[in-house]
Design a protein around this motif. Structure first.
Motif, PDB file in Angstrom:
ATOM      1  N   PRO A  62     -13.011 -27.814  12.923  1.00 38.97           N
ATOM      2  CA  PRO A  62     -13.249 -27.474  14.336  1.00 38.97           C
ATOM      3  C   PRO A  62     -12.430 -26.254  14.747  1.00 38.97           C
ATOM      4  O   PRO A  62     -11.249 -26.138  14.398  1.00 38.97           O
ATOM      5  CB  PRO A  62     -12.787 -28.724  15.085  1.00 38.97           C
ATOM      6  N   LYS A  63     -13.038 -25.360  15.479  1.00 44.77           N
ATOM      7  CA  LYS A  63     -12.329 -24.156  15.899  1.00 44.77           C
ATOM      8  C   LYS A  63     -11.060 -24.490  16.676  1.00 44.77           C
ATOM      9  O   LYS A  63     -10.071 -23.761  16.600  1.00 44.77           O
ATOM     10  CB  LYS A  63     -13.246 -23.275  16.746  1.00 44.77           C
ATOM     11  N   SER A  64     -11.090 -25.592  17.398  1.00 44.33           N
ATOM     12  CA  SER A  64      -9.936 -25.972  18.212  1.00 44.33           C
ATOM     13  C   SER A  64      -8.711 -26.308  17.370  1.00 44.33           C
ATOM     14  O   SER A  64      -7.586 -26.348  17.894  1.00 44.33           O
ATOM     15  CB  SER A  64     -10.281 -27.172  19.099  1.00 44.33           C
ATOM     16  N   LYS A  65      -8.917 -26.550  16.070  1.00 41.73           N
ATOM     17  CA  LYS A  65      -7.796 -26.857  15.178  1.00 41.73           C
ATOM     18  C   LYS A  65      -7.327 -25.651  14.367  1.00 41.73           C
ATOM     19  O   LYS A  65      -6.411 -25.777  13.546  1.00 41.73           O
ATOM     20  CB  LYS A  65      -8.179 -27.987  14.221  1.00 41.73           C
ATOM     21  N   ILE A  66      -7.943 -24.499  14.584  1.00 44.18           N
ATOM     22  CA  ILE A  66      -7.612 -23.303  13.805  1.00 44.18           C
ATOM     23  C   ILE A  66      -6.687 -22.402  14.604  1.00 44.18           C
ATOM     24  O   ILE A  66      -7.044 -21.905  15.669  1.00 44.18           O
ATOM     25  CB  ILE A  66      -8.891 -22.540  13.412  1.00 44.18           C
ATOM     26  N   MET A  67      -5.456 -22.209  14.076  1.00 40.06           N
ATOM     27  CA  MET A  67      -4.477 -21.319  14.690  1.00 40.06           C
ATOM     28  C   MET A  67      -4.435 -20.005  13.896  1.00 40.06           C
ATOM     29  O   MET A  67      -4.373 -20.023  12.659  1.00 40.06           O
ATOM     30  CB  MET A  67      -3.082 -21.947  14.690  1.00 40.06           C
ATOM     31  N   ILE A  68      -4.457 -18.902  14.604  1.00 43.20           N
ATOM     32  CA  ILE A  68      -4.483 -17.580  13.984  1.00 43.20           C
ATOM     33  C   ILE A  68      -3.060 -17.015  13.916  1.00 43.20           C
ATOM     34  O   ILE A  68      -2.338 -17.010  14.918  1.00 43.20           O
ATOM     35  CB  ILE A  68      -5.386 -16.626  14.792  1.00 43.20           C
ATOM     36  N   GLY A  69      -2.672 -16.510  12.749  1.00 42.29           N
ATOM     37  CA  GLY A  69      -1.332 -15.963  12.569  1.00 42.29           C
ATOM     38  C   GLY A  69      -1.250 -14.491  12.943  1.00 42.29           C
ATOM     39  O   GLY A  69      -2.137 -13.699  12.589  1.00 42.29           O
ATOM     40  N   ILE A  70      -0.199 -14.133  13.660  1.00 41.69           N
ATOM     41  CA  ILE A  70       0.085 -12.733  13.984  1.00 41.69           C
ATOM     42  C   ILE A  70       1.449 -12.372  13.413  1.00 41.69           C
ATOM     43  O   ILE A  70       2.440 -13.040  13.711  1.00 41.69           O
ATOM     44  CB  ILE A  70       0.079 -12.492  15.504  1.00 41.69           C
ATOM     45  N   PRO A  71       1.522 -11.325  12.583  1.00 38.14           N
ATOM     46  CA  PRO A  71       2.813 -10.944  12.004  1.00 38.14           C
ATOM     47  C   PRO A  71       3.586  -9.997  12.913  1.00 38.14           C
ATOM     48  O   PRO A  71       3.015  -9.071  13.488  1.00 38.14           O
ATOM     49  CB  PRO A  71       2.403 -10.231  10.713  1.00 38.14           C
ATOM     50  N   PHE A  72       4.873 -10.242  13.031  1.00 37.65           N
ATOM     51  CA  PHE A  72       5.766  -9.297  13.687  1.00 37.65           C
ATOM     52  C   PHE A  72       6.453  -8.413  12.639  1.00 37.65           C
ATOM     53  O   PHE A  72       7.393  -7.690  12.952  1.00 37.65           O
ATOM     54  CB  PHE A  72       6.820 -10.031  14.508  1.00 37.65           C
ATOM     55  N   THR A  73       5.972  -8.508  11.423  1.00 38.98           N
ATOM     56  CA  THR A  73       6.487  -7.683  10.334  1.00 38.98           C
ATOM     57  C   THR A  73       5.436  -6.656   9.954  1.00 38.98           C
ATOM     58  O   THR A  73       4.229  -6.922  10.053  1.00 38.98           O
ATOM     59  CB  THR A  73       6.844  -8.548   9.107  1.00 38.98           C
ATOM     60  N   ALA A  74       5.867  -5.485   9.535  1.00 38.81           N
ATOM     61  CA  ALA A  74       4.981  -4.427   9.059  1.00 38.81           C
ATOM     62  C   ALA A  74       4.973  -4.418   7.537  1.00 38.81           C
ATOM     63  O   ALA A  74       5.945  -4.845   6.903  1.00 38.81           O
ATOM     64  CB  ALA A  74       5.465  -3.078   9.587  1.00 38.81           C
ATOM     65  N   HIS A  75       3.888  -3.932   6.942  1.00 44.42           N
ATOM     66  CA  HIS A  75       3.830  -3.730   5.495  1.00 44.42           C
ATOM     67  C   HIS A  75       3.800  -2.235   5.214  1.00 44.42           C
ATOM     68  O   HIS A  75       3.119  -1.472   5.909  1.00 44.42           O
ATOM     69  CB  HIS A  75       2.596  -4.408   4.899  1.00 44.42           C
ATOM     70  N   THR A  76       4.525  -1.819   4.184  1.00 41.66           N
ATOM     71  CA  THR A  76       4.699  -0.393   3.919  1.00 41.66           C
ATOM     72  C   THR A  76       4.314  -0.028   2.492  1.00 41.66           C
ATOM     73  O   THR A  76       4.397  -0.837   1.573  1.00 41.66           O
ATOM     74  CB  THR A  76       6.155   0.029   4.172  1.00 41.66           C
ATOM     75  N   PHE A  77       3.897   1.232   2.328  1.00 40.84           N
ATOM     76  CA  PHE A  77       3.499   1.784   1.044  1.00 40.84           C
ATOM     77  C   PHE A  77       4.159   3.152   0.872  1.00 40.84           C
ATOM     78  O   PHE A  77       4.450   3.838   1.857  1.00 40.84           O
ATOM     79  CB  PHE A  77       1.982   1.995   0.974  1.00 40.84           C
ATOM     80  N   THR A  78       4.344   3.571  -0.373  1.00 33.56           N
ATOM     81  CA  THR A  78       4.766   4.941  -0.669  1.00 33.56           C
ATOM     82  C   THR A  78       3.531   5.741  -1.060  1.00 33.56           C
ATOM     83  O   THR A  78       2.845   5.412  -2.042  1.00 33.56           O
ATOM     84  CB  THR A  78       5.784   4.986  -1.816  1.00 33.56           C
ATOM     85  N   LEU A  79       3.234   6.780  -0.274  1.00 33.32           N
ATOM     86  CA  LEU A  79       2.054   7.595  -0.540  1.00 33.32           C
ATOM     87  C   LEU A  79       2.236   8.382  -1.828  1.00 33.32           C
ATOM     88  O   LEU A  79       3.313   8.921  -2.105  1.00 33.32           O
ATOM     89  CB  LEU A  79       1.803   8.540   0.629  1.00 33.32           C
ATOM     90  N   LYS A  80       1.179   8.460  -2.608  1.00 34.78           N
ATOM     91  CA  LYS A  80       1.259   9.102  -3.920  1.00 34.78           C
ATOM     92  C   LYS A  80       1.498  10.599  -3.819  1.00 34.78           C
ATOM     93  O   LYS A  80       2.319  11.159  -4.535  1.00 34.78           O
ATOM     94  CB  LYS A  80      -0.025   8.831  -4.707  1.00 34.78           C
ATOM     95  N   ASP A  81       0.779  11.264  -2.921  1.00 35.82           N
ATOM     96  CA  ASP A  81       0.891  12.721  -2.828  1.00 35.82           C
ATOM     97  C   ASP A  81       1.306  13.197  -1.439  1.00 35.82           C
ATOM     98  O   ASP A  81       1.226  14.381  -1.130  1.00 35.82           O
ATOM     99  CB  ASP A  81      -0.428  13.383  -3.235  1.00 35.82           C
ATOM    100  N   GLY A  82       1.720  12.266  -0.606  1.00 28.36           N
ATOM    101  CA  GLY A  82       2.152  12.624   0.743  1.00 28.36           C
ATOM    102  C   GLY A  82       1.036  12.733   1.746  1.00 28.36           C
ATOM    103  O   GLY A  82       1.282  12.813   2.948  1.00 28.36           O
ATOM    104  N   ASN A  83      -0.215  12.726   1.264  1.00 30.96           N
ATOM    105  CA  ASN A  83      -1.354  12.818   2.169  1.00 30.96           C
ATOM    106  C   ASN A  83      -1.871  11.423   2.503  1.00 30.96           C
ATOM    107  O   ASN A  83      -1.688  10.480   1.738  1.00 30.96           O
ATOM    108  CB  ASN A  83      -2.475  13.635   1.531  1.00 30.96           C
ATOM    109  N   HIS A  84      -2.532  11.313   3.652  1.00 29.48           N
ATOM    110  CA  HIS A  84      -3.056  10.018   4.034  1.00 29.48           C
ATOM    111  C   HIS A  84      -4.365  10.178   4.781  1.00 29.48           C
ATOM    112  O   HIS A  84      -4.574  11.166   5.501  1.00 29.48           O
ATOM    113  CB  HIS A  84      -2.057   9.258   4.924  1.00 29.48           C
TER     114      HIS A  84
END
Length: 314
Positions: free
Chosen positions: A180-202
């Motif tokens: 039931p949708k009423s039993k489904i809680m959605i998670g929100i992160p207060f943390t960021a995920h980071t990557f190192t760009l290979k060539d500096g471009n994005h």
């Protein structure tokens, strides 16, 4: 230290007697081995239920959250899928019996579950589990990270058909499997995920990377930042962007690509939860919000959740 923390949590009920405080067992670092041993026999499960109830009552908790990551994976045999359901049945039965026979408070039972739409029916028996738990904490974050060789947002609300992991796809998958949708809680992160760009471009999503981004000055964990660290980067001139189709922001700090949630993306997620009739929101984690006001006000993300709910449903 643990006793002091428990006392601080219980003290919150002075201001809000309706507050429910649950104790969570498990997590990624705990893995599967101990859970597999727990569910290996009915006697183990019954003993665990008895001990858990005593501990919860003694320490003043209102329930138990089971965070097994994950049944049938990380050394867990296939049969643990059914045994996990049985564990929850045994716990719920024990909680029910104690409440009605011994007149103790009715303990809550919840589960933290995978947000990968493709494994809902592989790891779990969703509709059966739903009979025994009060709600499901669907961990709608960590969709992408530094273990990949391209940028991807870890908590996108939506996205193109080619994006397999979004909040909407995760929540819909659980609902489509009989929860039931009423039993489904959605998670929100207060943390960021980071990557190192290979060539500096994005170019937003899909930019080549060479691993996780460098650690933050405070959190000191490669591949992630707290929201308060994100705020500081933006104040120092990091280049901010929005992924319009994904409904989330990201920034670029030199060769570091950072995906995160902000007040706007959180408002849209709360609106989605309310509009679609899902049960609510949970966060990971309170101490990663901007508690000292680096962005300009204290706890901006948590307050945005509260204020948006108040505006939409009163």
């Amino acid at each position: 230290m643990t006793a002091k923390l428990y006392n601080r949590l219980r003290a919150l009920k002075v201001d809000n007697p309706h507050l429910k405080i649950l104790l969570s067992l498990g997590g990624w670092n705990m893995g599967s081995q101990k859970f597999t041993k727990l569910v290996s026999s009915g006697d183990n499960m019954k003993a665990f239920a008895t001990n858990a109830m005593k501990y919860l009552h003694d320490k003043g908790f209102d329930g138990l959250d089971i965070d097994w990551e994950f049944p049938t994976r990380r050394g867990s045999p296939d049969g643990d899928k059914q045994r996990f359901t049985e564990l929850l049945r045994v716990l719920k039965h024990a909680f029910y019996q104690e409440h009605f026979v011994h007149r103790n408070k009715n303990l809550m039972l919840t589960v933290a579950v995978s947000a990968n739409p493709g494994v809902v029916a592989t790891y779990y028996e969703p509709s059966k589990i739903s009979q025994y738990v009060d709600f499901f904490n669907v961990m709608t974050y960590d969709f992408h990270g530094g273990w990949e060789n391209y940028t991807g947002h870890h908590s996108a609300l939506d996205g193109p058909d080619s994006e397999p992991f979004t909040v909407k796809k995760s929540a819909t998958a659980w609902a489509n499997h009989g929860v039931p949708k009423s039993k489904i809680m959605i998670g929100i992160p207060f943390t960021a995920h980071t990557f190192t760009l290979k060539d500096g471009n994005h170019t937003g999503i899909g930019s080549p990377t060479i691993g996780a981004g460098r650690a933050g000055e405070i959190t000191k964990q490669k591949g992630s930042l707290a929201y308060f660290e994100v705020c500081k980067l933006l104040q120092q001139g990091a280049e901010g962007h929005r992924l319009v189709d994904y409904h989330v922001p990201y920034l670029v700090d030199g060769d570091r690509w950072v995906g995160y949630d902000d007040e706007k993306s959180i408002e849209e997620k709360v609106q989605y939860v309310v509009n679609e009739g899902f049960g609510g929101i949970f966060v990971w984690a309170l101490d990663l919000d901007d508690f000292s006001g680096v962005c300009g006000k204290q706890f901006p993300l948590m307050n945005k959740i509260k204020d948006t709910f108040a505006h939409l449903i009163g």
